[in-house]
Design a protein around this motif. Structure first.
Motif, PDB file in Angstrom:
ATOM      1  N   VAL A 179       5.224 -10.388  -2.398  1.00 25.14           N
ATOM      2  CA  VAL A 179       5.079 -10.340  -1.532  1.00 25.14           C
ATOM      3  C   VAL A 179       4.009 -10.184  -1.185  1.00 25.14           C
ATOM      4  N   THR A 180       2.955 -10.831   0.092  1.00 23.11           N
ATOM      5  CA  THR A 180       1.245 -10.778   0.317  1.00 23.11           C
ATOM      6  C   THR A 180       1.513 -10.847   1.582  1.00 23.11           C
ATOM      7  N   TRP A 181       0.028 -10.145   2.593  1.00 27.56           N
ATOM      8  CA  TRP A 181       0.875 -10.745   3.913  1.00 27.56           C
ATOM      9  C   TRP A 181      -1.358 -10.411   4.264  1.00 27.56           C
ATOM     10  N   LYS A 182      -1.224 -10.008   5.780  1.00 26.53           N
ATOM     11  CA  LYS A 182      -2.828  -9.914   5.923  1.00 26.53           C
ATOM     12  C   LYS A 182      -2.274  -8.797   6.535  1.00 26.53           C
ATOM     13  N   ASP A 183      -2.853  -7.674   6.422  1.00 32.21           N
ATOM     14  CA  ASP A 183      -2.830  -6.707   7.091  1.00 32.21           C
ATOM     15  C   ASP A 183      -3.006  -5.450   7.788  1.00 32.21           C
ATOM     16  N   TYR A 184      -2.750  -4.904   9.455  1.00 35.66           N
ATOM     17  CA  TYR A 184      -4.624  -4.563  10.222  1.00 35.66           C
ATOM     18  C   TYR A 184      -4.409  -3.751  10.103  1.00 35.66           C
ATOM     19  N   ARG A 185      -4.295  -2.412   8.734  1.00 33.80           N
ATOM     20  CA  ARG A 185      -4.020  -0.755   8.655  1.00 33.80           C
ATOM     21  C   ARG A 185      -5.401  -0.406   9.320  1.00 33.80           C
ATOM     22  N   GLY A 218      -7.066  -0.409  11.087  1.00 35.62           N
ATOM     23  CA  GLY A 218      -7.223  -0.268  13.133  1.00 35.62           C
ATOM     24  C   GLY A 218      -8.979  -1.515  13.565  1.00 35.62           C
ATOM     25  N   THR A 219      -9.090  -2.149  12.180  1.00 37.42           N
ATOM     26  CA  THR A 219     -10.227  -2.999  13.327  1.00 37.42           C
ATOM     27  C   THR A 219     -10.257  -4.510  12.516  1.00 37.42           C
ATOM     28  N   THR A 220     -10.036  -4.783  10.988  1.00 38.87           N
ATOM     29  CA  THR A 220      -9.990  -6.098  10.635  1.00 38.87           C
ATOM     30  C   THR A 220      -8.814  -6.010  10.088  1.00 38.87           C
ATOM     31  N   SER A 221      -8.493  -7.160   9.057  1.00 32.99           N
ATOM     32  CA  SER A 221      -7.714  -7.281   8.694  1.00 32.99           C
ATOM     33  C   SER A 221      -7.556  -7.855   7.470  1.00 32.99           C
ATOM     34  N   ASP A 222      -6.262  -7.006   6.546  1.00 31.05           N
ATOM     35  CA  ASP A 222      -6.947  -7.162   4.819  1.00 31.05           C
ATOM     36  C   ASP A 222      -5.552  -7.781   3.943  1.00 31.05           C
ATOM     37  N   ILE A 223      -5.782  -7.919   3.125  1.00 29.72           N
ATOM     38  CA  ILE A 223      -4.869  -8.870   2.648  1.00 29.72           C
ATOM     39  C   ILE A 223      -4.303  -7.676   1.444  1.00 29.72           C
ATOM     40  N   TYR A 224      -2.975  -7.391   1.303  1.00 31.19           N
ATOM     41  CA  TYR A 224      -1.925  -7.107   0.746  1.00 31.19           C
ATOM     42  C   TYR A 224      -1.139  -7.400   0.106  1.00 31.19           C
ATOM     43  N   VAL A 225      -0.537  -6.875  -1.326  1.00 33.44           N
ATOM     44  CA  VAL A 225       0.876  -7.175  -1.712  1.00 33.44           C
ATOM     45  C   VAL A 225       1.485  -6.100  -2.857  1.00 33.44           C
ATOM     46  N   THR A 258      -9.688  -5.673   0.827  1.00 29.90           N
ATOM     47  CA  THR A 258     -10.288  -5.186   1.526  1.00 29.90           C
ATOM     48  C   THR A 258     -11.666  -4.822   2.185  1.00 29.90           C
ATOM     49  N   ALA A 259     -12.555  -6.111   1.845  1.00 33.30           N
ATOM     50  CA  ALA A 259     -14.039  -6.924   2.495  1.00 33.30           C
ATOM     51  C   ALA A 259     -14.630  -6.546   3.889  1.00 33.30           C
ATOM     52  N   LEU A 260     -15.741  -6.604   4.182  1.00 31.91           N
ATOM     53  CA  LEU A 260     -15.999  -6.685   5.612  1.00 31.91           C
ATOM     54  C   LEU A 260     -14.761  -7.923   5.934  1.00 31.91           C
ATOM     55  N   ASN A 261     -15.169  -7.336   7.734  1.00 33.28           N
ATOM     56  CA  ASN A 261     -15.137  -9.014   8.226  1.00 33.28           C
ATOM     57  C   ASN A 261     -13.105  -8.582   7.946  1.00 33.28           C
ATOM     58  N   ASP A 262     -12.761  -9.899   8.528  1.00 36.46           N
ATOM     59  CA  ASP A 262     -10.970 -10.502   8.564  1.00 36.46           C
ATOM     60  C   ASP A 262     -10.941 -11.273   6.843  1.00 36.46           C
ATOM     61  N   GLN A 263      -9.824 -11.203   6.445  1.00 38.41           N
ATOM     62  CA  GLN A 263      -9.175 -11.389   5.902  1.00 38.41           C
ATOM     63  C   GLN A 263      -7.279 -12.320   5.656  1.00 38.41           C
ATOM     64  N   VAL A 264      -7.747 -13.320   5.865  1.00 36.26           N
ATOM     65  CA  VAL A 264      -6.447 -13.852   6.589  1.00 36.26           C
ATOM     66  C   VAL A 264      -5.968 -15.317   5.492  1.00 36.26           C
ATOM     67  N   GLY A 265      -4.728 -15.420   6.217  1.00 30.23           N
ATOM     68  CA  GLY A 265      -3.558 -16.925   5.698  1.00 30.23           C
ATOM     69  C   GLY A 265      -3.436 -16.693   3.838  1.00 30.23           C
TER      70      GLY A 265
END
Length: 415
Positions: free
Chosen positions: A98-104, A106-113, A133-140
């Motif tokens: 399972v993979t998802w968009k993660d805001y842990r 506190g500033t941007t969204s990352d991708i976890y699995v 967990t690169a700079l800025n948002d990762q989504v979708g």
């Protein structure tokens, strides 16, 4: 449901069919499902049961519809802040990734699995493994199994000024196997978005996406990434799509969209014959290749294929077969292109010089445009019925009338 469409699981006799996957106060949302390979399934969803923050949960249902975890499901991630949009893929061992968009952060969204096994137990690092967990948002994020016990994840990435497409391979514990924070699939100008992914049956994947590099419209591109994280193997990137193949009595006109090819060889074949080189072409800077073959025989069938300019005998990049008409006649090819961007360019053929007429009707059958074709004569013709005007988006009917004959074709106009 079995193969005969008969419900296989519970019914309370009054209100509902089906078995509960999760019983818990709150707002379980957007469930996603993957086969467990044994007649059951693993379901994942977003869940706000803890402090009104969304987390990621999962449940394994066996073939009899019996939950294999607790009635509330098992937590895959309850890290701080919100986790959204889980997607799931079978792991080939009755479990799933399972993979998802993660805001842990506190500033941007990352991708976890996270991987969950057949018993519903999360594997590897608690709360998931960071894919990017690169700079800025990762989504979708989207995910597929790699066929070797791991998985491949792709996503839209904003580490650069515009949205790009990246991917990462993880092993059975979720540990990344390629470059840290993923391999760049496409970093062309403007936005690339909404990636989708499929296996290449060799441990790698083919990724496709919406692409706005033309700055005027979204196109469709694709790229192969090998099991080792290299793009395209030993050949240049793949052909994405044949966008038109128009056959006339005297020639065949073809257009392709390709991904950053420096040059290509265009091959042609007829049934029973080998592929032979008939032209070399280069993109015009937008990734678009156009080619017209004037040396064809009416009534014949031809195949067209793109190959690497460096290796004509190398792998091909998709192909199409085109039937060439015997002769010009009364024919309506309709809008070209279709869908059309704001215009109404129509291609048609007339068999003789008898006066003819073109009409455009809305979906309700009302005539909104018409053109007298007197004086055109026999042959193939192309006319812009809108005469440069911008047409409202919608579905239109184009009607060609000549004497007692008429033909109608449907076309779509988009913004």
């Amino acid at each position: 449901m079995n193969g005969a469409g008969i419900r296989q699981w519970a019914h309370d006799g009054i209100y509902y069919y089906g078995v509960p996957v999760c019983i818990w106060p709150g707002k379980p949302s957007i469930p996603r499902i993957a086969s467990d390979g044994a007649g059951g399934a693993i379901i994942t969803w977003g869940d706000d049961r803890i402090y009104q923050n969304f987390d990621i949960y999962a449940q394994h249902m066996n073939a009899a519809g019996v939950p294999q975890s607790t009635a509330a499901g098992v937590a895959l991630c309850t890290a701080v802040n919100n986790q959204y949009s889980p997607v799931i893929a079978s792991d080939g061992a009755r479990g799933a990734f399972v993979t998802w968009k993660d805001y842990r952060s506190g500033t941007t969204s990352d991708i976890y699995v996270q991987r969950v096994d057949a018993a519903g137990v999360p594997q590897g690092t608690a709360d998931g493994v960071p894919v990017c967990t690169a700079l800025n948002d990762q989504v979708g994020p989207m995910i597929i199994p790699d066929g070797k016990g791991g998985a491949i994840v792709t996503w839209q990435d904003f580490r650069n000024p515009s949205g790009d497409i990246f991917a990462q391979r993880v092993n059975a514990t979720g540990a990344p196997q390629w470059t840290a924070d993923g391999v760049a699939i496409c970093t062309a100008i403007y936005d690339q978005s909404s990636p989708a992914i499929a296996t290449d049956d060799a441990g790698g994947a083919i990724v496709t996406w919406y692409d706005f590099r033309s700055a005027t419209s979204n196109d469709i591109y694709a790229q192969n990434i090998r099991a080792d994280g290299a793009l395209g193997g030993d050949i240049v990137p793949v052909l994405v799509s044949l966008i038109s193949a128009d056959a006339y009595a005297d020639h065949v006109s073809l257009q392709w969209y390709t991904h950053e090819l420096s040059s290509v060889v265009i091959l042609r074949a007829t049934p029973g014959e080998a592929w032979v080189e008939i032209a070399r072409a280069a993109p015009d800077g937008t990734g678009k290749i156009s080619f017209t073959d004037y040396s064809v025989t009416p009534g014949a069938r031809y195949g067209y294929r793109l190959a690497s300019a460096a290796s004509v005998d190398g792998a091909s990049y998709g192909e199409t077969w085109v039937e060439v008409p015997q002769a010009s006649g009364f024919a309506l090819k309709g809008l070209r292109p279709n869908p059309s961007v704001r215009g109404l360019t129509v291609q048609f053929s007339l068999a003789d010089a008898v006066p003819a007429r073109l009409e455009v009707l809305d979906i309700g059958g009302r005539s909104i445009l018409a053109r007298d074709l007197s004086g055109l004569g026999a042959g193939n013709h192309t006319i812009d019925l809108a005469e440069g005007r911008v047409m409202p988006p919608g579905v239109y009917l184009v009607r060609l009338v000549q004497g007692s004959r008429s033909l109608t074709a449907r076309g779509v106009v988009i913004r």
